[in-house]
Design a protein around this motif. Structure first.
Motif, mmCIF file in Angstrom:
data_model
loop_
_atom_site.group_PDB
_atom_site.id
_atom_site.type_symbol
_atom_site.label_atom_id
_atom_site.label_comp_id
_atom_site.label_asym_id
_atom_site.label_seq_id
_atom_site.Cartn_x
_atom_site.Cartn_y
_atom_site.Cartn_z
ATOM 1 N N LYS A 33 3.242 5.247 5.456
ATOM 2 C CA LYS A 33 3.489 4.909 4.055
ATOM 3 C C LYS A 33 4.532 3.811 3.972
ATOM 4 C CE LYS A 33 2.290 9.295 1.822
ATOM 5 N NZ LYS A 33 2.715 10.306 0.826
ATOM 6 N N THR A 87 -0.662 3.775 1.627
ATOM 7 C CA THR A 87 -0.796 4.883 2.562
ATOM 8 C C THR A 87 -2.007 4.579 3.425
ATOM 9 O OG1 THR A 87 0.126 6.487 1.007
ATOM 10 C CG2 THR A 87 -1.145 7.363 2.843
ATOM 11 N N HIS A 118 7.906 3.709 5.669
ATOM 12 C CA HIS A 118 8.952 3.849 4.655
ATOM 13 C C HIS A 118 9.766 2.568 4.459
ATOM 14 C CE1 HIS A 118 8.994 8.523 5.222
ATOM 15 N NE2 HIS A 118 7.925 8.088 4.578
ATOM 16 N N LEU A 140 12.370 7.485 -2.703
ATOM 17 C CA LEU A 140 11.400 8.510 -3.069
ATOM 18 C C LEU A 140 10.345 8.647 -1.975
ATOM 19 C CD1 LEU A 140 10.253 10.512 -5.131
ATOM 20 C CD2 LEU A 140 9.030 8.593 -6.190
ATOM 21 N N LEU A 141 9.923 7.529 -1.442
ATOM 22 C CA LEU A 141 8.900 7.540 -0.393
ATOM 23 C C LEU A 141 9.403 8.293 0.833
ATOM 24 C CD1 LEU A 141 6.051 6.229 -0.251
ATOM 25 C CD2 LEU A 141 7.090 4.355 1.026
ATOM 26 N N THR A 158 11.274 10.791 0.968
ATOM 27 C CA THR A 158 11.325 12.245 0.767
ATOM 28 C C THR A 158 9.959 12.888 0.920
ATOM 29 O OG1 THR A 158 10.940 12.095 -1.641
ATOM 30 C CG2 THR A 158 13.229 11.958 -0.861
ATOM 31 N N GLN A 159 8.926 12.075 0.948
ATOM 32 C CA GLN A 159 7.571 12.607 1.051
ATOM 33 C C GLN A 159 7.208 12.820 2.516
ATOM 34 O OE1 GLN A 159 5.034 9.814 -0.971
ATOM 35 N NE2 GLN A 159 6.273 9.838 -2.839
ATOM 36 N N THR A 160 6.763 14.013 2.843
ATOM 37 C CA THR A 160 6.334 14.312 4.212
ATOM 38 C C THR A 160 4.824 14.221 4.294
ATOM 39 O OG1 THR A 160 6.253 16.683 3.732
ATOM 40 C CG2 THR A 160 8.311 15.811 4.622
ATOM 41 N N ASN A 161 4.345 13.798 5.430
ATOM 42 C CA ASN A 161 2.892 13.644 5.582
ATOM 43 C C ASN A 161 2.440 14.033 6.981
ATOM 44 O OD1 ASN A 161 3.870 11.518 7.057
ATOM 45 N ND2 ASN A 161 3.330 9.960 5.542
#
Length: 470
Positions: A3, A12, A75, A189-190, A192-195
Motif C-alpha cells: 500500500k 493497493t 506506506h 492512516l495508511l 495503521t492499516q494491517t494487511n
C-alpha cells in the motif's frame, strides 16, 4: 499486499514486491512521464520523489525508480512528474524551465522537474549551490546545463523566503498542488492499516537494502525473488553515539551518514566524500551495509570503514555474531556470512583529537563513477610519533583490502618523509591488482602509492611530502 500513495491516489497492489517502481509506474499505471533511460541509476530520467513520515515529520527525497523495488515503497508517498502538475497551467518549476529554454528533446526534463520539486520540499537552504546539488543525478545530453542552471536560479528565487513547514510553504505559494497538504495524515492512516504483511523468512529469502547495485546486476532474478526488505525495519535504521563508539544501523543510507550530526561532529568534511560517491538519488536509497555485502573490490564505504576498524553485527533474526570488516572478506565476492544472515548494524570507535582520518578516490570521472583506486587512512599521533595506524585500499586486490603490514609498520615510528616512502614501498608487497577497464595493474600500483602520499600531504602539510609526488 503493498500500500502506498501514488501522486494523489491511494494504491493497493499485489504485484510482485520485487518489481521495480519504474515498471509499475509506466506499465501498470500508464504514467509515461517517468522515462526509461539507463536502468542503472545513472541518467536520472526515471527520478521520482519518495515521501515518508518519521517521528511525525514528513520528508521527501529523490530516488531512481529503476532501482527501487515496490516492496521498499510500502506506506510511502511516490511523486512522479504527473504529481506536480497543475490542471491547466505549468507549475512555477516547469515555467522556469520554459522561460530559460531549459529543455530541448525533453526526455530528461521530467526527471529534472521532479528533482527541482524535491529541492523545494527539502529543508536545504535556498541557494544556487544546493539547487544544483539537487539535480546532480540528472543528466541532459542535448540542452546544455547553463540554461538549466538559469532555471534553477529562478526556482531558488521562488523559495528564497521559505520558512517553517515546507509542504505548507510550497502549497500556499502555489509551487506544488494543494493535495500535498494532506499527505502526512494519509500516510499515517495508511500505516495503521494491517494487511497480513508478516514477512516469514524462508530458506530462499533474499535480503534487500536499497537495491542500487543488486538490481543492476540481477534485475530479472529479483523481480520474483522471496525478498526480506531490510529498509522497512525501523530498528535497522539510525546513527547513534554510545560513549566513544558510533553505531550505524544496517539500513542506514549514505544520505543518513553524510547528514548525521554524530558523523559531522567527527568528520566535518564527510559531505565532500559523499559528492565523490554516486548521486543524490542513489545516496538517498543506497545502504552502507549493502556496500559491505556487495563485496566490490572498489566499494567506497567498505574502504572508508575498513580504515576505521568497523565491526559488523550479523543476525539471522534470532542469533547474532560479530565480525570485523577486515575479516568479512574471504575472496572475490566471498563473505564470512551465512546465507540467512544480514547486517543488523555496525560500529566503530570515533576518532579523538589526536586521530586523523582521510579518504581519497581516483576515477575516470570525478563524479558519478566507480573508482580506479580508492584508499582511506586513520592515524593516531603522539606528537610526531604514530601510535596507531589503519590504511585500506580498493581496486588493488580481489576484495576491499586492509593493509595490515603497512599499517603495523608505521606504528611506533616518527612521521617523516622517509617513513612515508618506505611505507609506499612496503604496501606494494601486500597488493595484487589486475589490469581491467579502470587501468593497468602497473598504473594501479603507482596510483595507490600516490594516494598514500596524498593522505599525508592533506593531513600533515608541514612535512612537505608533496615533493615525493614528482
Amino acid at each position: 499486499m503493498i500500500k502506498f500513495i501514488l501522486n494523489n491516489t491511494e494504491i493497493t497492489t499485489s504485484m510482485a514486491p520485487g518489481m521495480v517502481l519504474l515498471d509499475y509506474i509506466r506499465y501498470e499505471r500508464n504514467l509515461k512521464g517517468t522515462k526509461i533511460g539507463c536502468r542503472e541509476g545513472d541518467c536520472g530520467a526515471c527520478t521520482v520523489l519518495i515521501g515518508g513520515v518519521t517521528n511525525g515529520v514528513l520528508k521527501y527525497s529523490s530516488a531512481t525508480s529503476c532501482l527501487t523495488a515496490l516492496g521498499n515503497i510500502h506506506h510511502k508517498h511516490i511523486v512522479t512528474v504527473e504529481g506536480v502538475n497543475f490542471d491547466y497551467e505549468p507549475n512555477p518549476i516547469q515555467q522556469a524551465m520554459c522561460d530559460q529554454a531549459g529543455t530541448q528533446c525533453g526526455f530528461c526534463t521530467p526527471g529534472f522537474i521532479v528533482s527541482m520539486a524535491g529541492f523545494c520540499l527539502s529543508d536545504k537552504q535556498p541557494t544556487q549551490q544546493n539547487a544544483i546539488a539537487a539535480v546532480d543525478g540528472n543528466i541532459c545530453r542535448c540542452t546544455g546545463y547553463k540554461s538549466i542552471e538559469r532555471a534553477l536560479e529562478q526556482v531558488t528565487e521562488l523559495i528564497k523566503d521559505k520558512t517553517g513547514d515546507t509542504v505548507e510553504y510550497v502549497t500556499s505559494k502555489n509551487i506544488l498542488p494543494s493535495y500535498f497538504k494532506n499527505i502526512k495524515e494519509r500516510l499515517q492512516l495508511l500505516a495503521t492499516q494491517t494487511n497480513g504483511e508478516a514477512n516469514m523468512q524462508s530458506i530462499n529469502t533474499r535480503f534487500l537494502g536499497g537495491g542500487t547495485d543488486l538490481y543492476v546486476q540481477q534485475h530479472d532474478k529479483m523481480v520474483y525473488a522471496d525478498i526480506d526488505f531490510l529498509t522497512r525495519k525501523q530498528q535497522l535504521k539510525g546513527i547513534t553515539k554510545h560513549g566513544d563508539k558510533c553505531v550505524i544501523g544496517g539500513a542506514a543510507t549514505v544520505t543518513d551518514l553524510i547528514t548525521s550530526p554524530v558523523i559531522l561532529a567527527h568528520f566535518p568534511k564527510i559531505a565532500e566524500v559523499g559528492k565523490l560517491i554516486s548521486s543524490t538519488p542513489i545516496r538517498n536509497i543506497a545502504t552502507l551495509a549493502g556496500n559491505f555485502v556487495n563485496g566490490s573490490p572498489i566499494g567506497d564505504f567498505s574502504i572508508f570503514f575498513l580504515a576505521l576498524g568497523a565491526v559488523l553485527t550479523l543476525s539471522d533474526g534470532e542469533n547474532k555474531s560479530d565480525v570485523a570488516l577486515e575479516k568479512f572478506y574471504k575472496g572475490y565476492k566471498t563473505l564470512d556470512k551465512q546465507p540467512n544472515q544480514f547486517v543488523e548494524s555496525f560500529w566503530f570507535t570515533l576518532p579523538d583529537k589526536n586521530t586523523w582520518f582521510t579518504f581519497e578516490k581516483v576515477s575516470k570521472r570525478t563524479h558519478l563513477d566507480i573508482a580506479s583506486v580508492n584508499s582511506a587512512m586513520s592515524l593516531t599521533m603522539d606528537g610526531n610519533i604514530v601510535t596507531h595506524a589503519r590504511i585500506s585500499a580498493g581496486g588493488v586486490y580481489a576484495f576491499p583490502l586492509y593493509l595490515a603490514k603497512t599499517s603495523a609498520f608505521l606504528v611506533g615510528k616518527e612521521l617523516t618523509e622517509e617513513l612515508v616512502t618506505e611505507a609506499t614501498e612496503l604496501l606494494q608487497t601486500e597488493i595484487a591488482p589486475i589490469s581491467d577497464a579502470r587501468g593497468t595493474a602497473e598504473y594501479k600500483r603507482l596510483l595507490l602509492s600516490q594516494l598514500i602520499k596524498a593522505h599525508f600531504i592533506k593531513l600533515f602539510p608541514l612535512l612537505e611530502i608533496d615533493k615525493l609526488l614528482a
